[in-house]
Design a protein around this motif. Structure first.
Motif, PDB file in Angstrom:
ATOM      1  N   LYS A  25       5.731   1.715  14.499  1.00  0.00           N
ATOM      2  CA  LYS A  25       4.401   2.204  14.867  1.00  0.00           C
ATOM      3  C   LYS A  25       3.342   1.752  13.866  1.00  0.00           C
ATOM      4  O   LYS A  25       2.469   2.517  13.437  1.00  0.00           O
ATOM      5  N   ASN A  26       3.450   0.479  13.444  1.00  0.00           N
ATOM      6  CA  ASN A  26       2.518  -0.128  12.487  1.00  0.00           C
ATOM      7  C   ASN A  26       2.555   0.529  11.111  1.00  0.00           C
ATOM      8  O   ASN A  26       1.582   0.467  10.348  1.00  0.00           O
ATOM      9  N   LEU A  27       3.665   1.154  10.800  1.00  0.00           N
ATOM     10  CA  LEU A  27       3.875   1.745   9.478  1.00  0.00           C
ATOM     11  C   LEU A  27       5.151   1.168   8.876  1.00  0.00           C
ATOM     12  O   LEU A  27       6.109   0.874   9.592  1.00  0.00           O
ATOM     13  N   THR A  28       5.160   1.000   7.571  1.00  0.00           N
ATOM     14  CA  THR A  28       6.349   0.575   6.846  1.00  0.00           C
ATOM     15  C   THR A  28       6.590   1.566   5.710  1.00  0.00           C
ATOM     16  O   THR A  28       5.663   2.290   5.311  1.00  0.00           O
ATOM     17  N   PRO A  29       7.804   1.634   5.180  1.00  0.00           N
ATOM     18  CA  PRO A  29       8.036   2.511   4.029  1.00  0.00           C
ATOM     19  C   PRO A  29       7.045   2.269   2.891  1.00  0.00           C
ATOM     20  O   PRO A  29       6.541   3.216   2.285  1.00  0.00           O
ATOM     21  N   LEU A  30       6.737   1.001   2.623  1.00  0.00           N
ATOM     22  CA  LEU A  30       5.811   0.691   1.536  1.00  0.00           C
ATOM     23  C   LEU A  30       4.385   1.134   1.854  1.00  0.00           C
ATOM     24  O   LEU A  30       3.687   1.676   0.994  1.00  0.00           O
ATOM     25  N   SER A  31       3.947   0.934   3.085  1.00  0.00           N
ATOM     26  CA  SER A  31       2.577   1.340   3.444  1.00  0.00           C
ATOM     27  C   SER A  31       2.443   2.863   3.443  1.00  0.00           C
ATOM     28  O   SER A  31       1.409   3.403   3.029  1.00  0.00           O
ATOM     29  N   ILE A  32       3.489   3.570   3.873  1.00  0.00           N
ATOM     30  CA  ILE A  32       3.460   5.043   3.851  1.00  0.00           C
ATOM     31  C   ILE A  32       3.372   5.536   2.410  1.00  0.00           C
ATOM     32  O   ILE A  32       2.570   6.423   2.086  1.00  0.00           O
ATOM     33  N   LEU A  33       4.193   4.957   1.543  1.00  0.00           N
ATOM     34  CA  LEU A  33       4.191   5.351   0.129  1.00  0.00           C
ATOM     35  C   LEU A  33       2.810   5.166  -0.486  1.00  0.00           C
ATOM     36  O   LEU A  33       2.300   6.058  -1.177  1.00  0.00           O
ATOM     37  N   ILE A  34       2.202   4.034  -0.254  1.00  0.00           N
ATOM     38  CA  ILE A  34       0.890   3.761  -0.842  1.00  0.00           C
ATOM     39  C   ILE A  34      -0.174   4.711  -0.301  1.00  0.00           C
ATOM     40  O   ILE A  34      -1.016   5.221  -1.054  1.00  0.00           O
ATOM     41  N   LYS A  35      -0.143   4.987   0.999  1.00  0.00           N
ATOM     42  CA  LYS A  35      -1.090   5.944   1.590  1.00  0.00           C
ATOM     43  C   LYS A  35      -0.946   7.315   0.937  1.00  0.00           C
ATOM     44  O   LYS A  35      -1.943   8.004   0.664  1.00  0.00           O
ATOM     45  N   ARG A  36       0.280   7.713   0.689  1.00  0.00           N
ATOM     46  CA  ARG A  36       0.531   9.028   0.081  1.00  0.00           C
ATOM     47  C   ARG A  36       0.096   9.052  -1.388  1.00  0.00           C
ATOM     48  O   ARG A  36      -0.508  10.023  -1.855  1.00  0.00           O
ATOM     49  N   LEU A  37       0.374   7.980  -2.107  1.00  0.00           N
ATOM     50  CA  LEU A  37      -0.026   7.923  -3.518  1.00  0.00           C
ATOM     51  C   LEU A  37      -1.542   7.917  -3.684  1.00  0.00           C
ATOM     52  O   LEU A  37      -2.077   8.455  -4.658  1.00  0.00           O
ATOM     53  N   LYS A  38      -2.235   7.324  -2.743  1.00  0.00           N
ATOM     54  CA  LYS A  38      -3.697   7.274  -2.817  1.00  0.00           C
ATOM     55  C   LYS A  38      -4.341   8.647  -2.680  1.00  0.00           C
ATOM     56  O   LYS A  38      -5.522   8.825  -2.984  1.00  0.00           O
ATOM     57  N   LYS A  39      -3.564   9.624  -2.236  1.00  0.00           N
ATOM     58  CA  LYS A  39      -4.071  10.989  -2.131  1.00  0.00           C
ATOM     59  C   LYS A  39      -4.006  11.733  -3.474  1.00  0.00           C
ATOM     60  O   LYS A  39      -4.549  12.829  -3.609  1.00  0.00           O
ATOM     61  N   SER A  40      -3.359  11.134  -4.448  1.00  0.00           N
ATOM     62  CA  SER A  40      -3.303  11.728  -5.781  1.00  0.00           C
ATOM     63  C   SER A  40      -4.698  11.790  -6.390  1.00  0.00           C
ATOM     64  O   SER A  40      -5.504  10.874  -6.226  1.00  0.00           O
ATOM     65  N   LYS A  41      -4.946  12.856  -7.113  1.00  0.00           N
ATOM     66  CA  LYS A  41      -6.253  13.041  -7.752  1.00  0.00           C
ATOM     67  C   LYS A  41      -6.315  12.358  -9.122  1.00  0.00           C
ATOM     68  O   LYS A  41      -7.393  12.261  -9.711  1.00  0.00           O
ATOM     69  N   HIS A  42      -5.190  11.907  -9.612  1.00  0.00           N
ATOM     70  CA  HIS A  42      -5.150  11.465 -11.009  1.00  0.00           C
ATOM     71  C   HIS A  42      -4.671  10.029 -11.223  1.00  0.00           C
ATOM     72  O   HIS A  42      -4.521   9.603 -12.365  1.00  0.00           O
ATOM     73  N   LEU A  43      -4.414   9.289 -10.155  1.00  0.00           N
ATOM     74  CA  LEU A  43      -3.968   7.911 -10.309  1.00  0.00           C
ATOM     75  C   LEU A  43      -5.150   6.956 -10.364  1.00  0.00           C
ATOM     76  O   LEU A  43      -6.073   7.043  -9.554  1.00  0.00           O
ATOM     77  N   LYS A  44      -5.081   6.013 -11.305  1.00  0.00           N
ATOM     78  CA  LYS A  44      -6.130   5.013 -11.435  1.00  0.00           C
ATOM     79  C   LYS A  44      -5.820   3.796 -10.574  1.00  0.00           C
ATOM     80  O   LYS A  44      -6.648   3.346  -9.780  1.00  0.00           O
ATOM     81  N   ARG A  45      -4.612   3.255 -10.718  1.00  0.00           N
ATOM     82  CA  ARG A  45      -4.234   2.045  -9.979  1.00  0.00           C
ATOM     83  C   ARG A  45      -2.810   2.134  -9.457  1.00  0.00           C
ATOM     84  O   ARG A  45      -1.974   2.837 -10.020  1.00  0.00           O
ATOM     85  N   ILE A  46      -2.565   1.398  -8.378  1.00  0.00           N
ATOM     86  CA  ILE A  46      -1.222   1.216  -7.842  1.00  0.00           C
ATOM     87  C   ILE A  46      -0.875  -0.267  -8.010  1.00  0.00           C
ATOM     88  O   ILE A  46      -1.634  -1.136  -7.576  1.00  0.00           O
ATOM     89  N   ILE A  47       0.256  -0.527  -8.663  1.00  0.00           N
ATOM     90  CA  ILE A  47       0.682  -1.904  -8.946  1.00  0.00           C
ATOM     91  C   ILE A  47       2.091  -2.114  -8.385  1.00  0.00           C
ATOM     92  O   ILE A  47       2.985  -1.297  -8.629  1.00  0.00           O
TER      93      ILE A  47
END
Length: 258
Positions: A25-47
């Motif tokens: 459904k146009n989702l992958t494990p990696l894309s789901i993980l990144i979407k969820r991490l972006k909801k963090s209030k304290h993360l600066k970058r995802i690498i």
């Protein structure tokens, strides 16, 4: 708070090839993980720390399309790949998450970041050293660049180079703390190692929807699993951190040869 997440990811998984970019459904494990991490209030970058292998060009393509920082390094010496990625991006405080854990709860992550900031520690985890009370797939580790640098310089065993943090929590050279919970939830599994794991993830997506999947909590996942125990009957034979077994065999061979 100056925290960055480095996610190790590669396509060449022995148990489930291409698992991080399997599409549903146009989702992958990696894309789901990144979407969820972006909801963090304290993360600066995802690498994303991937390898130089041709098969991982797809991960690089994904990163470019989604404007995600990436680094390419050694396939087998993950510790070296991780260290050089952190060095390149001048990361000071590191969140280690693996790409086969797409349902990491960012609420737990934010709580751990706050705890790490308050305490004078070098390494903080909710999963290691074992035993762990959190579900498999909710694994979070936090450490400083200095801790990673010392580990990179001193780690010798194959297991220490393959699993990045083994040296940190095994050698008693660092100030470590572990986050625990009262209820033992370790029998729940939300990681992606096998085809049936991905099928289970698809069922979770069907239940919560493609939009809510990026915010569903650990407790909601557990409640869903309790009501649909038939979906996880296959998990009874799976042991946590099965990938360590081959590393320990390599350790024995290494020690016998030295």
């Amino acid at each position: 708070m100056n925290f960055d997440t480095i996610i190790q990811a590669r396509m060449n998984s022995s148990r489930l090839p291409n698992k991080v970019l399997l599409n549903y459904k146009n989702l992958t494990p990696l894309s789901i993980l990144i979407k969820r991490l972006k909801k963090s209030k304290h993360l600066k970058r995802i690498i994303i720390a991937t390898t130089k292998k041709k098969s991982d060009n797809r991960i690089v393509k994904f990163c470019k399309e989604n404007k995600i920082f990436f680094f390419r390094g050694d396939e087998n010496n993950v510790l070296k790949r991780y260290y050089l990625a952190a060095k390149k991006f001048k990361v000071k405080k590191i969140i280690r998450i693996t790409s086969d854990c797409p349902l990491i709860d960012y609420r737990i992550l934010d709580n751990m970041i706050k705890n790490f900031t308050k305490k004078k520690i070098d390494y903080y985890s909710n999963s290691l050293p074992l035993p762990c009370k959190y579900p498999d797939g909710m694994d979070i580790e936090i450490f400083t660049f200095e801790t990673l640098k010392k580990t990179f310089k001193k780690a010798i065993l194959p297991s220490e180079k393959e699993h990045v943090t083994n040296y940190m929590w095994k050698k008693n050279n660092f100030r470590i703390r572990k986050k625990n919970i009262k209820e033992d939830l370790s029998n729940y599994r939300f990681t992606i190692d096998y085809k049936k794991d991905f099928t289970f993830l698809c069922k979770i997506i069907d239940n919560f929807g493609t939009d809510k999947i990026e915010s569903v909590s650990m407790q909601e996942l557990i409640n869903f699993t309790k009501k649909n125990s038939d979906l996880i009957s296959y998990q009874k034979k799976i042991k946590r951190n099965q990938g360590w077994k081959s590393s320990l065999i390599k350790d024995k061979k290494f020690l016998l040869a030295t």
